[in-house]
Design an enzyme around this catalytic site. Structure first.
Site, PDB file in Angstrom:
ATOM      1  N   CYS A 113      88.713  93.129  23.492  1.00 11.78           N
ATOM      2  CA  CYS A 113      88.664  92.595  21.989  1.00 11.78           C
ATOM      3  C   CYS A 113      87.728  93.303  21.254  1.00 11.78           C
ATOM      4  CB  CYS A 113      88.454  91.005  22.050  1.00 11.78           C
ATOM      5  SG  CYS A 113      89.746  90.224  22.966  1.00 11.78           S
ATOM      6  N   HIS A 250      86.186  89.580  14.522  1.00 14.21           N
ATOM      7  CA  HIS A 250      87.050  89.430  15.404  1.00 14.21           C
ATOM      8  C   HIS A 250      88.032  88.259  15.388  1.00 14.21           C
ATOM      9  CE1 HIS A 250      89.936  89.454  18.905  1.00 14.21           C
ATOM     10  NE2 HIS A 250      88.902  88.769  19.633  1.00 14.21           N
ATOM     11  N   ASN A 280      95.074  85.915  18.334  1.00 13.80           N
ATOM     12  CA  ASN A 280      94.306  86.852  18.821  1.00 13.80           C
ATOM     13  C   ASN A 280      94.928  88.273  19.251  1.00 13.80           C
ATOM     14  OD1 ASN A 280      92.174  88.573  20.103  1.00 13.80           O
ATOM     15  ND2 ASN A 280      91.373  86.598  21.424  1.00 13.80           N
TER      16      ASN A 280
HETATM   17  N1  ACO Z   1      97.493  72.634  24.945  1.00 11.00           N
HETATM   18  C1  ACO Z   1      97.266  71.465  25.263  1.00 11.00           C
HETATM   19  N2  ACO Z   1      96.284  71.110  26.264  1.00 11.00           N
HETATM   20  C2  ACO Z   1      95.592  72.372  26.845  1.00 11.00           C
HETATM   21  C3  ACO Z   1      95.988  73.547  26.495  1.00 11.00           C
HETATM   22  C4  ACO Z   1      96.825  73.765  25.660  1.00 11.00           C
HETATM   23  N3  ACO Z   1      97.432  74.800  25.176  1.00 11.00           N
HETATM   24  N4  ACO Z   1      94.942  74.364  27.291  1.00 11.00           N
HETATM   25  C5  ACO Z   1      94.199  73.767  27.819  1.00 11.00           C
HETATM   26  N5  ACO Z   1      94.567  72.457  27.520  1.00 11.00           N
HETATM   27  C6  ACO Z   1      93.901  71.244  28.169  1.00 11.00           C
HETATM   28  C7  ACO Z   1      93.063  71.499  29.555  1.00 11.00           C
HETATM   29  O1  ACO Z   1      93.950  71.423  30.499  1.00 11.00           O
HETATM   30  C8  ACO Z   1      91.977  70.414  29.347  1.00 11.00           C
HETATM   31  O2  ACO Z   1      92.819  69.396  29.973  1.00 11.00           O
HETATM   32  P1  ACO Z   1      91.885  68.312  31.016  1.00 11.00           P
HETATM   33  O3  ACO Z   1      90.956  67.682  30.304  1.00 11.00           O
HETATM   34  O4  ACO Z   1      93.202  67.175  31.183  1.00 11.00           O
HETATM   35  O5  ACO Z   1      91.685  69.153  32.088  1.00 11.00           O
HETATM   36  C9  ACO Z   1      91.641  70.150  27.917  1.00 11.00           C
HETATM   37  O6  ACO Z   1      92.752  70.712  27.193  1.00 11.00           O
HETATM   38  C10 ACO Z   1      90.455  70.750  27.517  1.00 11.00           C
HETATM   39  O7  ACO Z   1      90.461  72.232  28.123  1.00 11.00           O
HETATM   40  P2  ACO Z   1      89.177  73.129  27.529  1.00 11.00           P
HETATM   41  O8  ACO Z   1      89.541  74.684  28.067  1.00 11.00           O
HETATM   42  O9  ACO Z   1      88.293  72.645  27.963  1.00 11.00           O
HETATM   43  O10 ACO Z   1      89.365  73.277  26.139  1.00 11.00           O
HETATM   44  P3  ACO Z   1      88.700  73.582  25.018  1.00 11.00           P
HETATM   45  O11 ACO Z   1      88.241  72.500  24.051  1.00 11.00           O
HETATM   46  O12 ACO Z   1      87.359  74.428  25.723  1.00 11.00           O
HETATM   47  O13 ACO Z   1      89.522  74.525  24.192  1.00 11.00           O
HETATM   48  C11 ACO Z   1      89.895  77.034  24.189  1.00 11.00           C
HETATM   49  C12 ACO Z   1      89.999  75.862  24.969  1.00 11.00           C
HETATM   50  C13 ACO Z   1      90.462  76.844  22.823  1.00 11.00           C
HETATM   51  C14 ACO Z   1      90.596  78.240  25.206  1.00 11.00           C
HETATM   52  C15 ACO Z   1      88.290  77.355  24.195  1.00 11.00           C
HETATM   53  O14 ACO Z   1      87.697  77.065  25.259  1.00 11.00           O
HETATM   54  C16 ACO Z   1      87.983  78.751  23.477  1.00 11.00           C
HETATM   55  O15 ACO Z   1      88.419  78.730  22.261  1.00 11.00           O
HETATM   56  N6  ACO Z   1      87.671  79.532  23.955  1.00 11.00           N
HETATM   57  C17 ACO Z   1      87.448  80.726  23.757  1.00 11.00           C
HETATM   58  C18 ACO Z   1      88.423  81.476  24.132  1.00 11.00           C
HETATM   59  C19 ACO Z   1      88.691  82.667  23.499  1.00 11.00           C
HETATM   60  O16 ACO Z   1      88.716  82.865  22.000  1.00 11.00           O
HETATM   61  N7  ACO Z   1      89.199  83.945  24.006  1.00 11.00           N
HETATM   62  C20 ACO Z   1      89.589  85.109  23.356  1.00 11.00           C
HETATM   63  C21 ACO Z   1      89.043  86.267  24.142  1.00 11.00           C
HETATM   64  S1  ACO Z   1      87.390  86.503  23.869  1.00 11.00           S
HETATM   65  C22 ACO Z   1      87.320  86.938  22.446  1.00 11.00           C
HETATM   66  O17 ACO Z   1      88.107  87.164  21.913  1.00 11.00           O
HETATM   67  C23 ACO Z   1      86.341  86.190  21.806  1.00 11.00           C
END
Ligand code: ACO
Length: 323
Positions: A113, A250, A280
């Site tokens: 990214c 980004h 993304n």
């Molecule tokens: N729909 C519904 N529920 C979901 C989904 C979905 N698409 N994905 C995960 N969940 C659930 C999980 O299973 C979990 O359930 P559980 O509590 O029963 O186990 C719950 O939601 C919470 O999951 P978390 O992973 O803790 O959710 P979080 O609030 O951290 O959000 C996310 C997840 C959006 C991926 C977040 O961690 C994030 O934004 N991370 C950064 C990732 C990113 O941007 N990566 C891009 C590449 S790097 C970059 O470009 C910067």
């Protein structure tokens, strides 16, 4: 003093729009969950006829048009991508050949990214040291081909698209008010390499593999990493958050963008956001967002534009550009 000046930009998005509701019919998710956690409403997915080179080529053509530059005047094609057409040759040489460019160099750069910021900084070095005079810097990605479409934790985030800029070496006084790339800072820390990766490759599995991510871990590091490197760019130029006209981060996640802007003290109205429409798109996201904000009249000649990205590796970086 030589400085690398942006002459124009362009972008390309596939026609096929995939909404959050479309994804909710495939995996256990909802429009509410996706919007709340990421800010994404819809994304574009490449058609079967589209590849990283076809999208990058179209973005490059539009950037050349906007810049008023002919392919014959380009002597560097630098493509940031993690989803090349083939393992080799570099996808950049396909774009070079399709544009009819026979001179200079063309190669790919892989920093996930952060790829566009890394490519821009590397093009800037090649231009300032006289190894090239006019560069096409492109970010193009077909992440839909490495997504596990049954994994709801990643398939809702990533998407396809391309963006490009034309950058030219120009002589100036060296003043910070002159146009061009004023400073860039790049970082990597491979200790984090298993937090966002693809589980295949030519020398391991012999397959392309699928994207895997520890989302929470990425989130935890993202804001401090990008704000640190932005502070370094500010220190190198003497500028601060109050001097920025436009912040073009980004486009990974609305929450990361908002938290970074808040920590730096950059006003909300100066932040360019396209993640809601594009998802993304990895290395394509910054030039895509730039192109939107240039074409709608927000970013104008002479504006101070701050770019930043963070991604797999981890890699991260920032550039400050007098547009
Ligand atoms: N729909 C519904 N529920 C979901 C989904 C979905 N698409 N994905 C995960 N969940 C659930 C999980 O299973 C979990 O359930 P559980 O509590 O029963 O186990 C719950 O939601 C919470 O999951 P978390 O992973 O803790 O959710 P979080 O609030 O951290 O959000 C996310 C997840 C959006 C991926 C977040 O961690 C994030 O934004 N991370 C950064 C990732 C990113 O941007 N990566 C891009 C590449 S790097 C970059 O470009 C910067």
């Amino acid at each position: 003093m030589t400085r690398s000046v942006v002459l124009g930009c362009g972008s390309y998005l596939p026609q096929n729009v995939v909404t959050n509701d479309d994804l909710a019919r495939r995996v256990d998710t909802s429009d509410d969950w996706i919007q709340q956690r990421t800010g994404i409403r819809e994304r574009r997915i490449a058609g079967s006829h589209e590849t990283t080179s076809t999208m990058g080529l179209e973005a490059a053509r539009r950037a050349l048009d906007a810049a008023g530059v002919k392919p014959a005047d380009i002597d560097l094609v630098l493509l940031a991508t993690s989803t090349p057409d083939n393992t080799f040759p570099a996808t950049a040489v396909t774009i070079q050949a399709e544009l009819g460019i026979e001179q200079g160099m063309a190669f790919d750069l892989q920093a996930v990214c952060s790829g566009f910021v890394f490519a821009l900084a590397n093009a800037d070095s090649l231009l300032r040291t006289g190894q090239a005079t006019r560069a096409l810097v492109i970010g193009s990605e077909t992440f839909s081909r490495i997504i596990d479409w049954d994994d709801r934790t990643t398939c809702v985030l990533f998407a396809d698209g391309a963006g490009a800029v034309v950058v030219e070496a120009q002589q100036g006084t060296g003043a910070m008010t002159d146009r061009g790339i004023l400073a860039s800072k790049l970082r990597a820390d491979g200790r984090h390499r298993t937090k966002l990766y693809v589980d295949g490759g030519p020398s391991t599995t012999g397959t392309v593999g699928h994207l895997r991510m520890e989302g929470r871990e990425v989130f935890k590091h993202a804001v401090s990493m990008v704000t640190d490197v932005i502070e370094d760019v500010f220190a190198a130029t003497g500028y601060g958050a109050q001097d920025i006209d436009w912040f073009v981060p980004h486009q990974a996640n609305r929450r990361i963008i908002d938290a970074s802007a808040k920590k730096l003290g950059i006003a909300e109205e100066k932040v360019v956001i396209t993640v809601d429409r594009h998802g993304n798109t990895s290395a394509a996201s910054i030039p895509l967002a730039l192109d939107v904000a240039v074409r709608d009249g927000r970013i104008k000649k002479g504006d101070l534009v701050l770019l930043e990205a963070m991604g797999g590796g981890f890699t991260w970086g920032a550039s400050l550009v007098r547009w």
